[in-house]
Design an enzyme around this catalytic site. Sequence first.
Site, PDB file in Angstrom:
ATOM      1  N   TYR A   1       0.757  -1.118  -0.019  1.00 59.34           N
ATOM      2  CA  TYR A   1       0.045  -0.030  -0.082  1.00 59.34           C
ATOM      3  C   TYR A   1       0.723   1.209  -0.067  1.00 59.34           C
ATOM      4  CZ  TYR A   1      -3.829   3.106   1.836  1.00 59.34           C
ATOM      5  OH  TYR A   1      -4.624   4.024   1.947  1.00 59.34           O
TER       6      TYR A   1
ATOM      7  N   LYS B   1       1.125   4.418  -2.486  1.00 57.94           N
ATOM      8  CA  LYS B   1       0.807   5.952  -1.975  1.00 57.94           C
ATOM      9  C   LYS B   1       2.143   6.908  -2.000  1.00 57.94           C
ATOM     10  CE  LYS B   1      -3.704   5.382  -0.861  1.00 57.94           C
ATOM     11  NZ  LYS B   1      -4.755   6.183  -1.829  1.00 57.94           N
TER      12      LYS B   1
END
Length: 273
Positions: A157, A161
């Site tokens: 993740y 990001k």
Amino acid sequence: MDFHDRVALITGGSSGIGLAVARLLAARGAHVWLVARDVARLQVALSELQAAGAPTQQHGIIACDVADPEQAAAAVQQVTAAVGLPDIIVNSAGIVLPGYVEKLDLTAFRRQIEVNYLGAVHVIQAALSGLIRRGSGHIVNVCSAAGFIGMFGYAAYAGSKFALRGYSDVLRAELKPAGVHVAIVFPPDTDTPQLAYDKQTRPVEIDRIIGKWVKVQTPEAVARAILEGMERKRYIITPGLDTTLFYWLIGALGPLQYPIMDYLVARARRGRA
Ligand SMILES: NC(=O)c1ccc[n+]([C@@H]2O[C@H](COP(=O)([O-])OP(=O)(O)OC[C@H]3O[C@@H](n4cnc5c(N)ncnc54)[C@H](OP(=O)(O)O)[C@@H]3O)[C@@H](O)[C@H]2O)c1
């Protein structure tokens, strides 16, 4: 910034933060177009916006997987053909797949890059030449604290990001002279379906650390912060005082953040937050 009569395209607009932003923009008179994959959820959201809005407002929905560049480009074209080139693009579509790094398969890395990072890139790149030619527009990329701190348990993740952060930084600088404003949002844990899934699957260490230090916000509070940030033409939007202080603290700590993270993880492993 006057949102009245503006065209807003919101990816991830059928749920959570995206839907909360959609409600606020619609309440301020914007024509709101929601983009996501699940048509049934999109229709529920659209009915709500239409019931609350004025008859002159032209809201719409588009079923689209933003990970597919052709679908993303078609979504931008569809909105443009119906109500005009978007004035506001909010990239909120996102997924989270946490886990210990050795347990994450390559699909988790690939899919989060494709949705969380490339999904935003696909939509923006499809609209970009039009925005630059027109000389106006507001792009809002919904990132995460995992986009400025390497949080234990979020290897895949965080990669997506951090990528979104890097792209947004460059986009901001390059589009400013053209009159197109860019913002990046770092929401804290926010009470949405994504967080419910996240909490079930994230490693216990980070769950204990976040549970102790992070106050969960409502999507409505995050959406209000986003609109306020847009009105003030902020690049960095950190919803809530806690998030703002945390963002500045991580910047100020520099490399000291790493031993602190190690200390918190070691404590969490001993069962303490
Ligand atoms: N909630 C939090 O604690 C939190 C914290 C920090 C950052 N964020 C970020 O905030 C953003 C919004 O998250 P949320 O919590 O509001 O999540 P959410 O309630 O689960 O909503 C996610 C939205 O994205 C859409 N979506 C997912 N994959 C998509 C795809 N491939 N193509 C198009 N749409 C897609 C979903 O609809 P479909 O599934 O129907 O496509 C849904 O509308 C995400 O980028 C997330 O990473 C959330």
